[in-house]
Design a protein around this motif. Structure first.
Motif, PDB file in Angstrom:
ATOM      1  N   TRP A 269       0.847  -1.193   0.000  1.00  0.00           N
ATOM      2  CA  TRP A 269       0.000   0.000   0.000  1.00  0.00           C
ATOM      3  C   TRP A 269       0.887   1.249   0.000  1.00  0.00           C
ATOM      4  O   TRP A 269       2.024   1.224   0.455  1.00  0.00           O
ATOM      5  CB  TRP A 269      -0.891   0.036   1.246  1.00  0.00           C
ATOM      6  CG  TRP A 269      -1.864  -1.083   1.361  1.00  0.00           C
ATOM      7  CD1 TRP A 269      -3.116  -1.157   0.827  1.00  0.00           C
ATOM      8  CD2 TRP A 269      -1.678  -2.312   2.079  1.00  0.00           C
ATOM      9  NE1 TRP A 269      -3.720  -2.339   1.165  1.00  0.00           N
ATOM     10  CE2 TRP A 269      -2.866  -3.075   1.930  1.00  0.00           C
ATOM     11  CE3 TRP A 269      -0.640  -2.846   2.836  1.00  0.00           C
ATOM     12  CZ2 TRP A 269      -3.032  -4.326   2.512  1.00  0.00           C
ATOM     13  CZ3 TRP A 269      -0.792  -4.094   3.403  1.00  0.00           C
ATOM     14  CH2 TRP A 269      -1.971  -4.821   3.245  1.00  0.00           C
ATOM     15  N   THR A 270       0.318   2.333  -0.492  1.00  0.00           N
ATOM     16  CA  THR A 270       1.015   3.610  -0.504  1.00  0.00           C
ATOM     17  C   THR A 270       0.031   4.713  -0.160  1.00  0.00           C
ATOM     18  O   THR A 270      -1.181   4.520  -0.226  1.00  0.00           O
ATOM     19  CB  THR A 270       1.644   3.870  -1.883  1.00  0.00           C
ATOM     20  OG1 THR A 270       2.445   5.061  -1.819  1.00  0.00           O
ATOM     21  CG2 THR A 270       0.574   4.071  -2.944  1.00  0.00           C
ATOM     22  N   GLY A 271       0.566   5.889   0.192  1.00  0.00           N
ATOM     23  CA  GLY A 271      -0.287   7.035   0.487  1.00  0.00           C
ATOM     24  C   GLY A 271      -0.345   7.417   1.939  1.00  0.00           C
ATOM     25  O   GLY A 271      -1.117   8.306   2.300  1.00  0.00           O
ATOM     26  N   GLY A 290       1.433   3.825  12.591  1.00  0.00           N
ATOM     27  CA  GLY A 290       1.495   5.258  12.830  1.00  0.00           C
ATOM     28  C   GLY A 290       2.650   5.862  12.064  1.00  0.00           C
ATOM     29  O   GLY A 290       3.699   5.226  11.888  1.00  0.00           O
ATOM     30  N   THR A 291       2.487   7.098  11.597  1.00  0.00           N
ATOM     31  CA  THR A 291       3.495   7.732  10.755  1.00  0.00           C
ATOM     32  C   THR A 291       3.894   9.084  11.329  1.00  0.00           C
ATOM     33  O   THR A 291       3.196   9.665  12.168  1.00  0.00           O
ATOM     34  CB  THR A 291       2.964   7.937   9.322  1.00  0.00           C
ATOM     35  OG1 THR A 291       2.067   9.057   9.301  1.00  0.00           O
ATOM     36  CG2 THR A 291       2.229   6.706   8.819  1.00  0.00           C
ATOM     37  N   THR A 292       5.014   9.584  10.850  1.00  0.00           N
ATOM     38  CA  THR A 292       5.429  10.948  11.159  1.00  0.00           C
ATOM     39  C   THR A 292       4.673  11.922  10.262  1.00  0.00           C
ATOM     40  O   THR A 292       4.101  11.538   9.242  1.00  0.00           O
ATOM     41  CB  THR A 292       6.936  11.117  10.972  1.00  0.00           C
ATOM     42  OG1 THR A 292       7.282  10.806   9.606  1.00  0.00           O
ATOM     43  CG2 THR A 292       7.702  10.191  11.891  1.00  0.00           C
ATOM     44  N   GLU A 293       4.708  13.203  10.633  1.00  0.00           N
ATOM     45  CA  GLU A 293       3.993  14.236   9.886  1.00  0.00           C
ATOM     46  C   GLU A 293       4.853  15.485   9.758  1.00  0.00           C
ATOM     47  O   GLU A 293       5.760  15.723  10.555  1.00  0.00           O
ATOM     48  CB  GLU A 293       2.677  14.611  10.595  1.00  0.00           C
ATOM     49  CG  GLU A 293       1.515  13.698  10.287  1.00  0.00           C
ATOM     50  CD  GLU A 293       0.853  14.022   8.952  1.00  0.00           C
ATOM     51  OE1 GLU A 293       1.418  14.827   8.193  1.00  0.00           O
ATOM     52  OE2 GLU A 293      -0.232  13.486   8.684  1.00  0.00           O
ATOM     53  N   HIS A 294       4.554  16.291   8.731  1.00  0.00           N
ATOM     54  CA  HIS A 294       5.132  17.630   8.594  1.00  0.00           C
ATOM     55  C   HIS A 294       4.261  18.586   9.406  1.00  0.00           C
ATOM     56  O   HIS A 294       3.151  18.902   9.004  1.00  0.00           O
ATOM     57  CB  HIS A 294       5.165  18.061   7.136  1.00  0.00           C
ATOM     58  CG  HIS A 294       6.049  17.222   6.276  1.00  0.00           C
ATOM     59  ND1 HIS A 294       7.426  17.331   6.281  1.00  0.00           N
ATOM     60  CD2 HIS A 294       5.762  16.243   5.388  1.00  0.00           C
ATOM     61  CE1 HIS A 294       7.944  16.463   5.422  1.00  0.00           C
ATOM     62  NE2 HIS A 294       6.955  15.793   4.870  1.00  0.00           N
ATOM     63  N   TYR A 302       2.852  20.790   3.750  1.00  0.00           N
ATOM     64  CA  TYR A 302       2.952  19.403   3.302  1.00  0.00           C
ATOM     65  C   TYR A 302       2.214  18.435   4.228  1.00  0.00           C
ATOM     66  O   TYR A 302       2.242  17.231   4.001  1.00  0.00           O
ATOM     67  CB  TYR A 302       4.419  18.992   3.203  1.00  0.00           C
ATOM     68  CG  TYR A 302       5.234  19.894   2.318  1.00  0.00           C
ATOM     69  CD1 TYR A 302       4.978  19.969   0.950  1.00  0.00           C
ATOM     70  CD2 TYR A 302       6.246  20.699   2.839  1.00  0.00           C
ATOM     71  CE1 TYR A 302       5.723  20.809   0.133  1.00  0.00           C
ATOM     72  CE2 TYR A 302       6.996  21.543   2.026  1.00  0.00           C
ATOM     73  CZ  TYR A 302       6.726  21.596   0.684  1.00  0.00           C
ATOM     74  OH  TYR A 302       7.452  22.426  -0.130  1.00  0.00           O
ATOM     75  N   ASN A 303       1.587  18.945   5.266  1.00  0.00           N
ATOM     76  CA  ASN A 303       0.839  18.099   6.174  1.00  0.00           C
ATOM     77  C   ASN A 303      -0.374  17.513   5.457  1.00  0.00           C
ATOM     78  O   ASN A 303      -1.050  18.210   4.695  1.00  0.00           O
ATOM     79  CB  ASN A 303       0.388  18.926   7.388  1.00  0.00           C
ATOM     80  CG  ASN A 303      -0.274  18.091   8.449  1.00  0.00           C
ATOM     81  OD1 ASN A 303      -1.471  17.849   8.403  1.00  0.00           O
ATOM     82  ND2 ASN A 303       0.511  17.650   9.412  1.00  0.00           N
ATOM     83  N   LYS A 304      -0.651  16.240   5.690  1.00  0.00           N
ATOM     84  CA  LYS A 304      -1.768  15.588   5.010  1.00  0.00           C
ATOM     85  C   LYS A 304      -2.315  14.465   5.870  1.00  0.00           C
ATOM     86  O   LYS A 304      -1.661  14.003   6.811  1.00  0.00           O
ATOM     87  CB  LYS A 304      -1.324  15.038   3.657  1.00  0.00           C
ATOM     88  CG  LYS A 304      -0.315  13.911   3.729  1.00  0.00           C
ATOM     89  CD  LYS A 304       0.000  13.370   2.343  1.00  0.00           C
ATOM     90  CE  LYS A 304       0.933  12.177   2.414  1.00  0.00           C
ATOM     91  NZ  LYS A 304       1.210  11.606   1.061  1.00  0.00           N
ATOM     92  N   TRP A 348      -7.448  21.578   9.869  1.00  0.00           N
ATOM     93  CA  TRP A 348      -6.884  20.622  10.812  1.00  0.00           C
ATOM     94  C   TRP A 348      -5.429  20.346  10.469  1.00  0.00           C
ATOM     95  O   TRP A 348      -5.061  20.271   9.301  1.00  0.00           O
ATOM     96  CB  TRP A 348      -7.660  19.312  10.797  1.00  0.00           C
ATOM     97  CG  TRP A 348      -9.072  19.416  11.295  1.00  0.00           C
ATOM     98  CD1 TRP A 348     -10.211  19.345  10.550  1.00  0.00           C
ATOM     99  CD2 TRP A 348      -9.500  19.604  12.646  1.00  0.00           C
ATOM    100  NE1 TRP A 348     -11.315  19.472  11.331  1.00  0.00           N
ATOM    101  CE2 TRP A 348     -10.910  19.628  12.641  1.00  0.00           C
ATOM    102  CE3 TRP A 348      -8.823  19.748  13.863  1.00  0.00           C
ATOM    103  CZ2 TRP A 348     -11.660  19.798  13.802  1.00  0.00           C
ATOM    104  CZ3 TRP A 348      -9.571  19.911  15.019  1.00  0.00           C
ATOM    105  CH2 TRP A 348     -10.977  19.935  14.982  1.00  0.00           C
ATOM    106  N   LEU A 349      -4.611  20.158  11.486  1.00  0.00           N
ATOM    107  CA  LEU A 349      -3.214  19.766  11.319  1.00  0.00           C
ATOM    108  C   LEU A 349      -3.062  18.375  11.934  1.00  0.00           C
ATOM    109  O   LEU A 349      -3.268  18.196  13.139  1.00  0.00           O
ATOM    110  CB  LEU A 349      -2.278  20.757  12.018  1.00  0.00           C
ATOM    111  CG  LEU A 349      -0.789  20.583  11.715  1.00  0.00           C
ATOM    112  CD1 LEU A 349      -0.478  21.077  10.313  1.00  0.00           C
ATOM    113  CD2 LEU A 349       0.056  21.337  12.732  1.00  0.00           C
ATOM    114  N   TYR A 350      -2.721  17.386  11.093  1.00  0.00           N
ATOM    115  CA  TYR A 350      -2.586  16.006  11.560  1.00  0.00           C
ATOM    116  C   TYR A 350      -1.219  15.819  12.202  1.00  0.00           C
ATOM    117  O   TYR A 350      -0.198  16.281  11.676  1.00  0.00           O
ATOM    118  CB  TYR A 350      -2.801  15.039  10.402  1.00  0.00           C
ATOM    119  CG  TYR A 350      -4.211  15.116   9.855  1.00  0.00           C
ATOM    120  CD1 TYR A 350      -5.238  14.377  10.421  1.00  0.00           C
ATOM    121  CD2 TYR A 350      -4.526  15.964   8.797  1.00  0.00           C
ATOM    122  CE1 TYR A 350      -6.540  14.461   9.946  1.00  0.00           C
ATOM    123  CE2 TYR A 350      -5.825  16.067   8.310  1.00  0.00           C
ATOM    124  CZ  TYR A 350      -6.827  15.312   8.890  1.00  0.00           C
ATOM    125  OH  TYR A 350      -8.108  15.405   8.427  1.00  0.00           O
TER     126      TYR A 350
END
Length: 895
Positions: A269-271, A290-294, A302-304, A348-350
């Protein structure tokens, strides 16, 4: 034209390899007067180059061929090379250039091999030699009844003849079938003609061969044969003694190893939002990532979404969840501070999700994030969905969350705060969000003199945390502290404090602190409990006298100490292992006997160090990975993440590592000479996380590009993939690429009701917002309508300033010169009826000076009655002439 059909075999066990011997071209001793002869079955001489076996360019030796010639002899010096197996090829297939590129690119499914032929390389393509090309030219010219062969390059001549006479190609092929070359068939010549006409022939003839991949020595064929032989031996001799296997075998271990070697990638998977940072299994089917974020002020654009995803191996889905988010803060500096950026970005900022865990006894999952919360979840065993049960708010970013295996179900969290950073929660099932907790702090808040340590710019934060695993220590919480800057600049940490920290051990039930007798003030990188015994290991900065210069970290093995010796409950070290790496990312323990075990440390230098505690404090293996995918400058260990995934399989014979080179490798620690077994996975970005399912049947790996890979031992449901055709450079063919499946996005959450500063957000149209600014005197209309709306007397209440345009970035200070020159006030004309003039370069000119008597002359001209007939008047009006000239009427000046 289909490729040559060879006996079928598993394509996954094949790889393109070059021949092992370099063979020089023997010089032909045929004189021009001799009659031409048909080449024998020997292949053209070649010279190995990289992965292909290629010959040097053949010399164009002129021969006078005869039609009835059927044999030729390679004449040269007799050498040992002439006995090479490459000269014994009975079949010399030739495939087109497009087919060769497809094979080399990995599309090997149409080439099958008999397993009995895999002992030696098998050629699937052999270029035509110079003698063969000359014979084909002679045959073509004879078939087309062309004049005598000219003295030129035979390949170029053959190309020109066939290009001018394409309708005679079938006749040439028919003639070749009657007088075929040994080892060649009509299909080979047809493929050669295609390459000639497409100008895709190689200048250096080559032999391309296929043989078993050297890194796949545990491939499907060997695994299958190994299992059958083990079953047979067990049936004949049982599981005792050496028996028919002629050596002592642990059948249980061997069967597990063979089964585990069936691990293959089943889904991708990607995204995801960023680097996959944490992975936790909620069952043998479902997992959380869980992932890191900008989220910094300079890169919030670049936050998404996609910072938290739930995966299902049976459904082959990866679904995003939006709960870890905050209201986007107001940025005062940089490009994210503009109103346009605020309006265009998500409200919102993830936040980064950096830790997760699962309590199997109470079926609760936990995730911690930089939104300063820990979320509690109930996940379906299939991994198809999960629901939020509650949350715990903290005073700083929550870096760690760990669930204990104690019957009470305690959960520990660690946040980035100077005091009371560690909490231990006693879960209240009826009110999970309101569960009570006990806080813990390290003792490194004062120095040796008793003076309080400043925490304005740096502080000691929890870096690692683990609950005990053995039944008698499941209530013990082990925490390691490290110094960390609070501003993001490591230079804020004093030089004498960078290798300091603390190792703390608490009883989660009573709150009592246990004593650790060594390395308690060292910088702690990682800790880990023994899976079955009352002991743990800790990776710290080095401590001790007469240390070797190469020792930069140490790993200590701790066991319970005699209470009578220290007077309190304590753990003391029994062994110290020296490590040359600067930092340790991952620790693992694999018991190899009742008293001893293997200890591994995955480090930032791209190596994994392996110790056997039964031998010495020196590593028995250094498992190396390649250079990182991402570029770095300076010291690799300071900039590269190194090895971020280490895990044991079901036996000590299988150990897995993943590093910044994007490769997951499989090792056999018990093999002292060549521990590498194979490359299990090659990711397009550095490997950042990985974890086996509880039953070890599946493995999930994440990388720095936001991709998630699922590998399984069993055959899974086929994942739907999107196919993309990529044209092959220099050819008319295409290469098929399977693109990974994107994650399932979550629905857009409702917009926030309050901004980041707690003020209510009123959703209005732009016109209503503009009127509100005017009514509140935050904006006002300028008397000159050409200027429009400007700042009002209460504009400062909006805090909407371009601070970077002001002196010292203070809105109360004047504008900088380059911005002041662009203000409308600076461009306003001195008199309202005079237009701003420009020269031919577009530079503003000063308005003309007032001429005496010009006003009176203008008034007298206006009073004159100029007679214009009706027809002329109508034509002038059609051309746009305005007959009602006002006092402020301005004529457009010509440049």
């Amino acid at each position: 034209m289909p490729p040559p059909q060879l006996p079928r075999a598993s394509p996954s066990a094949l790889a393109i390899r070059s021949p092992q011997a370099a063979i020089r071209e023997p010089a032909p001793s045929v004189s021009p007067a001799e009659q031409p002869a048909l080449p024998t079955a020997q292949p053209p001489p070649f010279k190995p180059a990289l992965t292909l076996a290629s010959t040097e360019q053949q010399r164009s030796t002129q021969h006078d061929w005869r039609a009835e010639a059927h044999a030729s002899v390679w004449r040269g010096r007799g050498t040992a090379e002439s006995a090479s197996t490459w000269f014994s090829l009975r079949r010399r297939p030739y495939v087109t250039a497009a087919q060769r590129k497809s094979i080399i690119a990995g599309t090997r499914g149409f080439i099958g091999l008999d397993p009995t032929e895999l002992a030696n390389p098998v050629a699937f393509h052999v270029d035509f030699s110079g003698d063969e090309i000359r014979y084909l030219r002679h045959l073509t010219r004879r078939t087309l009844r062309l004049p005598k062969t000219p003295r030129k390059d035979p390949k170029k001549d053959l190309y020109k003849v066939l290009r001018k006479n394409p309708t005679f190609i079938p006749a040439v092929l028919d003639a070749f079938e009657r007088e075929a070359l040994p080892g060649r068939v009509r299909e080979d010549v047809d493929n050669l003609i295609r390459d000639l006409l497409d100008q895709n022939t190689t200048s250096a003839p080559a032999i391309l061969s296929v043989r078993r991949d050297g890194h796949d020595q545990r491939g499907g064929l060997i695994r299958s044969s190994r299992v059958h032989s083990l079953l047979l031996a067990r049936e004949i001799s049982g599981q005792r003694g050496i028996g028919s296997m002629r050596r002592l075998e642990n059948f249980t271990n061997e069967f597990r190893k063979c089964r585990e070697d069936d691990l293959e990638k089943r889904a991708e998977w990607t995204g995801c939002a960023g680097d996959i940072f944490t992975i936790t299994w909620v069952s043998n089917d479902g997992f959380i990532c869980g992932t890191t974020e900008h989220s910094d002020a300079h890169n919030q654009q670049y936050n998404k979404p996609g910072n938290l995803v739930l995966g299902s191996c049976s459904e082959l889905t990866l679904r995003a969840y939006p709960e870890h988010r905050i209201v986007r803060p107001i940025v005062e500096k940089g490009e994210n501070s503009t109103e346009a950026m605020r309006q265009s970005q998500d409200p919102w900022l993830y936040s980064s999700v950096v830790s997760s865990d699962y309590d199997a006894a109470h079926d609760r999952a936990y995730t911690s994030s930089f939104d300063r919360t820990v979320k509690i979840w109930k996940a379906d065993s299939s991994g198809a969905a999960m629901t939020l049960l509650g949350e715990w708010r903290h005073d700083g970013n929550v870096n760690l969350v760990v669930a204990s295996k104690h019957e009470s179900g305690m959960v520990a969290t660690a946040a980035d705060v100077a005091a009371d950073a560690v909490r231990v929660y006693d879960i209240d099932p009826t009110d999970i969000s309101g569960s009570r907790f006990r806080s813990y702090s390290c003792s490194r808040v004062t120095d040796e003199r008793g003076k309080e340590v400043s925490t304005e710019k740096w502080a000691y934060y929890p870096a690692t945390m683990q609950w005990g695993l053995a039944p008698k220590v499941r209530h013990l919480l082990l925490v390691g502290y490290s110094p960390r800057s609070r501003t993001g600049d490591d230079n804020d940490i004093p030089e004498d404090r960078r290798d300091s920290g603390e190792l703390c051990l608490w009883d989660g039930v009573t709150g009592e602190r246990w004593r650790v007798t060594s390395a308690t003030t060292q910088n702690v990188f990682e800790v880990l409990w023994h899976p079955t015994q009352e002991s743990f290991i800790a990776a710290t900065s080095p401590l001790g006298q007469d240390l070797e210069p190469s020792v930069r970290t140490q790993i200590r093995v701790f066991r319970p100490a005699d209470r009578d010796q220290f007077g309190v409950k304590a753990f003391s070290p029994i062994m110290t292992l020296d490590c040359p790496a600067v930092d340790v990312n991952e620790l693992t323990i694999m018991p190899n006997s009742f008293s001893f075990c293997y200890v591994t440390a995955g480090c930032t230098d791209g190596n994994t160090y392996v110790w056997d505690t039964a031998l010495s404090d020196k590593p028995i293996h250094v498992l190396r990975h390649g250079e990182p995918i991402d570029e770095y400058r300076g010291d690799r260990e300071r900039e590269d993440v190194g090895v971020k995934f280490t895990a044991w399989g079901t036996t000590p014979d299988r150990f897995y590592t993943g590093s910044s080179d994007g490769v997951v490798k499989v090792w056999n620690i018990r093999s002292l000479k060549s521990p590498l077994v194979r490359h299990l996975l090659e990711a397009p970005a550095p490997v950042t996380a990985g974890m086996f399912s509880p039953d070890k049947s599946r493995l999930v790996v994440g990388d720095a590009s936001g991709r998630v890979f699922m590998l399984s031992i069993d055959e899974e449901k086929e994942q739907p993939t999107s196919i993309m055709k990529v044209p092959i450079q220099g050819s008319t063919g295409f290469r098929i690429i399977q693109r990974p499946v994107a994650i399932i996005p979550h629905p857009d959450p409702p917009p926030p009701t309050h901004d980041a500063e707690g003020r209510p957000i009123v959703s209005q149209l732009g016109s209503a917002i503009g009127r509100a600014y005017l009514d509140n005197l935050q904006l006002e209309r300028h008397p000159n309508p050409t200027i429009g709306v400007v700042q009002g007397p209460r504009y400062a209440e909006t805090n909407l300033f371009r601070r970077d345009m002001h002196f010292n970035e203070d809105p109360r200070q004047p504008l900088l010169a380059r911005w002041e020159a662009m203000q409308q006030e600076a461009w306003k004309p001195p008199r309202p009826f005079l237009a701003r003039r420009r020269d031919h370069h577009g530079i503003a000119l000063r308005p003309p000076k007032e001429v005496a008597g010009l006003g009176e002359l203008h008034a007298r001209n206006k009073s004159l009655d100029i007679f214009v007939d009706e027809m002329t008047r109508l034509r002038l009006e059609e051309e746009g002439v305005d007959w009602e000239l006002g006092d402020d009427y301005l004529l457009k000046e010509e440049e």
